[in-house]
Scaffold this active site. Structure first.
Site, short mmCIF file in Angstrom:
data_model
loop_
_atom_site.label_atom_id
_atom_site.label_comp_id
_atom_site.label_asym_id
_atom_site.label_seq_id
_atom_site.Cartn_x
_atom_site.Cartn_y
_atom_site.Cartn_z
N GLY A 104 22.98 7.83 17.49
CA GLY A 104 23.94 8.65 16.76
C GLY A 104 24.25 9.92 17.53
O GLY A 104 23.52 10.33 18.45
N CYS A 105 25.34 10.57 17.17
CA CYS A 105 25.81 11.74 17.92
C CYS A 105 24.90 12.94 17.70
O CYS A 105 24.42 13.55 18.66
CB CYS A 105 27.26 12.05 17.56
SG CYS A 105 27.61 12.15 15.80
N PHE A 106 24.65 13.30 16.43
CA PHE A 106 23.69 14.38 16.16
C PHE A 106 22.35 14.05 16.78
O PHE A 106 21.68 14.90 17.38
CB PHE A 106 23.50 14.57 14.66
CG PHE A 106 24.47 15.50 13.99
CD1 PHE A 106 24.69 16.78 14.47
CD2 PHE A 106 25.15 15.11 12.85
CE1 PHE A 106 25.56 17.65 13.83
CE2 PHE A 106 26.03 15.96 12.20
CZ PHE A 106 26.23 17.25 12.69
N CYS A 151 22.24 14.71 20.53
CA CYS A 151 22.24 16.14 20.88
C CYS A 151 20.88 16.77 20.58
O CYS A 151 20.35 17.54 21.38
CB CYS A 151 23.36 16.83 20.11
SG CYS A 151 23.66 18.52 20.63
#
EC number: 1.2.1.38
Lengths: 323, 323, 323, 323
Positions: C132-134, C137
């Site tokens: 996932g993106c979050f 990061c």
């Protein structure tokens, strides 16, 4: 004595903006805010910034007896339909924010509610058709020329609008991921507001027989319209300025700027700002408004003030956003 | 009777916002707006949205005899310097928007002007130090806990601010091409507002001895601050809500929201909105203000209203931007 | 020899971004782009920027025989459903961009596709679950600490995301008029990506038993995620820097910055940037990625490169937006 | 064999964008990046997104012997001044991004570097004057008409530009707090790019003797220019489309779109998109480019490719931003 107000279509953008004005208006008592979809819920459930300003609920009941004026904040076409289904007594004035009654035709008794064009007629009107947002901005640019009979050639118009002009229904062109930092053209030469603009110009200059070339642009901001218009003008820049200054002197919301303005000067206010330049034979007019205020709900309140003999600026001395 | 007002540092952002409020304030007469750099020019030459609202010019003269209150809108450090160079008579109250007098110390007779903390003291204050923008937003999140003696652990705070918080001097981080669509962190754990926040928490909860971990973020918008803060809280969510509800009940600008709010609900207004969630033992508080209004000039007017015995909301019933 | 690629869910945001990469990838031949809704139309009818780059049409046919790898760009839940309905032969590798196979469980043979965590396993994987993106990061911020066994306390995380993270279906919170200049919090402490983050931290530091306090924020920009995370760290800032430098030295997309970075440094690229500060006992880690690239489609291509033995950066040397 | 490149004015916006392209260009070796102000610092200290892409430092030394081509990325006027002070040997080709050599005049041997106008001349040019951003966008809209001798009347042009067109020096109109959500007009009818546009139209249609009415608009975005232009056209829409299609068929970066395009389709790329509508006798042309790429540094690389006999698109297959 307070003006008793009812609102139809209370959950939309223009109704929200109207509520933001009427709740603080010194002469207004809000009697009902009608919404089929939101009936029973507090106003701030939809218009969330109203938290703390009112405990009023949306209603699906209509009590025309208790009100002096009805604002119609429903979509284009829906206003006429609503009025057919729900006859409004003669004791109630109507201000319609849709386009349904803007164009003169047999049997349409609505006054076109642009105070800078029709102020005296609005004062005694029973029914007012509130102008379109692009139409308001562009007319502010051109009315003084038409009033002086000075429109002698085609007019070239470009106007960029904020996203709130498209209403609150989600669409491809109001999706944030698409619209952010984007610009695009739509309805070039064909925008539906050309009809009301042409009608007003003919009212002031009946021999006007030239074209309005109009390119509407979707801007990547939420509020405001900035229009540029140019057309040949025989006089000097000073003569043009005098003409505009005189035309707008009696009108409390429209100002001629001496310096080149930017859109945010009017955002959050009911003002229109107009600015002039002369280049060879062309007069360039830049005009700007907040599309939700002078272009919709603010102008509706201005019309209400006139229709009920109140101070034209009552409830409309609004702090500009500025930044 | 009108309050006669003078403003120092009239060409900056906070002065501009103050003018947007005071020109429409029902109880205020603006006597002078001082600006060394703009003296002789109309206010709207700098604050362009004021076109049509006033013909007042900036001045470089100081006439303290004609005023009841002086607003200092100069930079940090410059307020103290100005007052040393220009003694203000005792007949004139002072509201200083800089940070120069916010922290208690020997010889500082300024009342810290957060009405939700010090309303009674402000009413009788001769001199008021207007709080910082981050400081206001974060204190609104934490004051009810401190008042109840319920800050028992570190508090974790993140707050994102609009660009107007950085003032109008151009800089690398306020250049549009850089800041548009950008976010960045600055002064993490070290922001200068931590001092005044800590001071206020100690005032309410003298035994408070924990850390405030604070990450300030530069947002890509112009107005507003949204803060999140969390810390352990022994009670239930309902108990927390009751505590906040009770604390803010007497205060007309701060509301507890039942639904998760978004920043634009307060932009353009003097409101603070606070919202609570409980997750395991952590109480999450979300708070938000408009940094130029409740975080600066609006709060300064609120303080003026209190200092002169006027209605606290006078001149501050502002339409939200909403969109 | 080219890698033959098929894409499922070709009309969505992540598929669009994948196409923008694969069409310019030196080692890829695009065999089909599947979309039920757009079958028969050119790719650029949906992904308009692809005008001129390809004449390929969307298809509703599935030809698994012609491909080496299948990218699943359908929504969460839909990937598993698709695979049940359409068995994919063993000759075809799968890279799934949904969350359906990210968490280890009985019978799930997908490798979690974060190259900075699992590069060797990815090289030989038949099936990869793209993170996932979050999650990407935040893991980039924390992996070096976990790898060193240095997570000894709760971690406090705040991350602000662009609107493209919410996909292309219109919603109230992706309406331009609402989201422009707005920020808001959602799913505080409960975001679904916490599962995969925790799983990765335990993989590196099996005794990790502390909490991740995570506040996700909706930003008013389209692309990118900026996260801040802090937790106690016993060593010095230089020791922390050495630890991160060493950890990311073999990874071609993640850089430790010496100066405080801003989000747009990574927008448009597949990079991650990490930056460290030490404040008292707290180590602050700032990390940032482009959510559609390193947080989705770029990482999927990076995984494909590894799975097929190609240069890890092939097709991913992307010009940053910068402004 | 690599092209050896030197850059003058390396710390500005166009140099930064050029570096983002040249560092990934397959045929280029970057020999020096000259900057008086930043000499000795790494490129990524100014162009922060270049972190990890290169270790090159800015230099204040000039080594013309080591290079094949020199890019001048200094301001208008400064290019001519630089060349007077620093004679460049004949062995070095020059591409100047300023306006200093765009207009034909006695002794100016620069070829005007718009490949869609002068591709063959560029191939053999020693010195190229890279076109202006507005000029490029507007010429792409009008060249096919001029080539067909079909400009028979005034042309009405409006174009809105991103803020990067104004360069990196901070100014009132590039301050984020001012420009965010703002639009404004500047240099109406007088923009300095009208000269080069007119020169090109005359090159193709020597009898062109009508006016270009041009209104430039400052947009509230960072990258891109969208222009609308209209003028009478005797043929049908299909004839106009055929004319444009034929004109751009040999040019790899300019596309005629069948559907109404939006600016972000070209942002991040070296493309130009052109779209046509016919309304009564008026042909409306919408054109768009990324001002920093096709409007500046991308076009400079395109020119370099042509001057050195390389593939015209080398190093310029760029992923669109799209969102």
């Amino acid at each position: 004595m307070s003006i008793h107000v009812g609102i139809i279509g209370g959950a939309g953008y223009t109704a929200g903006e109207l509520l933001r004005l009427l709740l603080f208006h010194p002469d207004v008592e809000l009697k009902f805010v009608h919404s089929q979809s939101q009936a029973g819920k507090p106003l701030h459930s939809t218009h969330q910034d109203l938290l703390g300003e009112t405990d009023l609920l949306f209603t699906d009941a209509l009590d025309f007896d208790g009100i002096d004026v009805l604002f119609l904040c429903v979509g284009h076409g829906a206003a006429a339909t609503f009025l057919e289904a729900h006859p409004v007594p003669d004791s109630v004035k109507i201000i319609d924010l849709s386009q349904d009654f803007r164009l003169k035709r047999e049997g349409n008794n609505y006054v076109y509610g642009l105070p800078e064009l029709n102020r005296e007629a609005i004062r005694t009107a029973q029914h007012v058709a509130n102008p379109g947002c692009f139409a308001t901005c562009i007319q502010l640019a051109l009315l003084p020329l038409a009033a002086a009979g000075q429109l002698h050639d085609d007019v070239h118009i470009n106007a960029v609008t904020g996203s709130t002009g498209a209403g609150q229904a989600p669409s491809a062109t109001t999706h944030f991921s698409w619209r952010s930092n984007n610009v695009s053209v739509y309805k070039a030469f064909n925008h539906q507001h050309l009809g009301e603009i042409g009608q007003s110009l003919h009212q002031l200059q009946p021999d006007f027989a030239h074209k309005l070339h109009f390119i509407p642009v979707r801007g990547n901001f939420t509020r405001g319209i900035l229009a540029t218009a140019y057309t040949p003008f025989a006089g000097s820049l000073d003569e043009a300025k005098a003409l505009y200054q005189d035309y707008y002197a009696p009108h409390p919301f429209v100002y001629l700027s001496d310096s080149n303005p930017a859109l945010k000067q009017v955002v959050g206010t009911n003002k229109g700002i107009v600015y002039l330049e002369k280049h060879d034979d062309q007069l360039l007019i830049i005009s700007m408004i907040d599309n939700l205020l002078k272009g919709a709900s603010g102008q509706a309140v201005q019309n209400m003030n006139l229709m009920f003999g109140r101070e034209e600026k009552a409830g409309l001395t609004l702090k500009a956003l500025a930044f």
